[in-house]
Design a protein around this motif. Structure first.
Motif, PDB file in Angstrom:
ATOM      1  N   ILE A  54      -2.471   0.068  -4.229  1.00 16.29           N
ATOM      2  CA  ILE A  54      -3.790  -0.521  -4.504  1.00 16.29           C
ATOM      3  C   ILE A  54      -4.344   0.019  -5.814  1.00 16.29           C
ATOM      4  N   VAL A  64      -7.086  -8.688   1.557  1.00 18.79           N
ATOM      5  CA  VAL A  64      -6.779  -7.838   2.703  1.00 18.79           C
ATOM      6  C   VAL A  64      -7.398  -8.461   3.944  1.00 18.79           C
ATOM      7  N   SER A 110      -5.661   2.002   8.160  1.00 23.52           N
ATOM      8  CA  SER A 110      -4.942   0.984   7.413  1.00 23.52           C
ATOM      9  C   SER A 110      -3.530   0.847   7.970  1.00 23.52           C
ATOM     10  N   LYS A 112       0.197  -2.051   7.373  1.00 23.01           N
ATOM     11  CA  LYS A 112       0.706  -3.254   6.726  1.00 23.01           C
ATOM     12  C   LYS A 112       1.464  -4.080   7.744  1.00 23.01           C
ATOM     13  N   LEU A 118      -1.920  -5.786   3.430  1.00 19.21           N
ATOM     14  CA  LEU A 118      -2.697  -4.631   3.842  1.00 19.21           C
ATOM     15  C   LEU A 118      -3.788  -5.056   4.811  1.00 19.21           C
ATOM     16  N   TRP A 119      -3.862  -4.348   5.917  1.00 21.02           N
ATOM     17  CA  TRP A 119      -4.873  -4.583   6.948  1.00 21.02           C
ATOM     18  C   TRP A 119      -5.704  -3.310   7.094  1.00 21.02           C
TER      19      TRP A 119
END
Length: 124
Positions: A54, A64, A110, A112, A118-119
Motif C-alpha cells: 500500500i 479495498v 486486515s 487478503k 485487501l480487506w
C-alpha cells in the motif's frame, strides 16, 4: 494490554471469503471529527498489509473492502493523505450503518482474498 481478539462471526466470514494473512492492524478511539463530519478515516499504516503493498503515491488509490461488526460489506478507497499517512474514504457509510459512536474503541484487522484484494475487518 490490548485484547485484539477477533469475534467468532467475523472469523467465520473471513474463512468463507478464503481470506489469508489475517493481521491485527490498529486500535484507536474514534474522535468527534471522524464521527460527525468526516467521510474519511485517517490511518497510520505500514507500507504493506497482509502481503498487499500500500505504498501509494500522491493521487494514487486502492480499492479495498471492509466488513463491519454486523457483517455488512463496504466498498472503500484507500489513498495517501497530504501528511504521508493513509485515508480510508467512504467512511461515513460505515459509521452510519454500524452505529459507531464518538469515543468507541475500534479494532481494525486486515487480510487478503484469493484475488489479492485487501480487506479490512472492524469491530468495537
Amino acid at each position: 494490554m490490548v485484547d485484539f481478539a477477533l469475534p467468532q462471526d467475523l472469523k467465520m466470514r473471513i474463512v468463507e471469503l478464503v481470506g489469508s494473512n489475517v493481521k491485527p492492524t490498529l486500535v484507536r478511539d474514534l474522535t468527534f471529527c471522524e464521527h460527525d463530519f468526516g467521510n474519511r478515516l485517517v490511518l497510520v499504516l505500514p507500507e504493506s498489509l497482509s502481503g498487499v503493498p500500500i505504498n501509494l503515491k500522491k493521487r494514487q488509490s486502492l480499492t479495498v473492502r471492509m466488513i463491519g461488526p454486523s457483517l455488512n460489506v463496504f466498498d472503500m478507497t484507500l489513498s495517501r493523505s497530504a501528511d504521508g499517512g493513509h485515508v480510508l474514504k467512504d467512511w461515513k457509510s460505515v459509521m452510519q450503518t454500524e452505529d459507531f459512536e464518538e469515543g468507541d474503541t475500534v479494532y481494525l484487522w486486515s487480510f487478503k482474498d484469493p484475488d489479492d484484494i485487501l480487506w479490512f475487518v472492524m469491530h468495537a
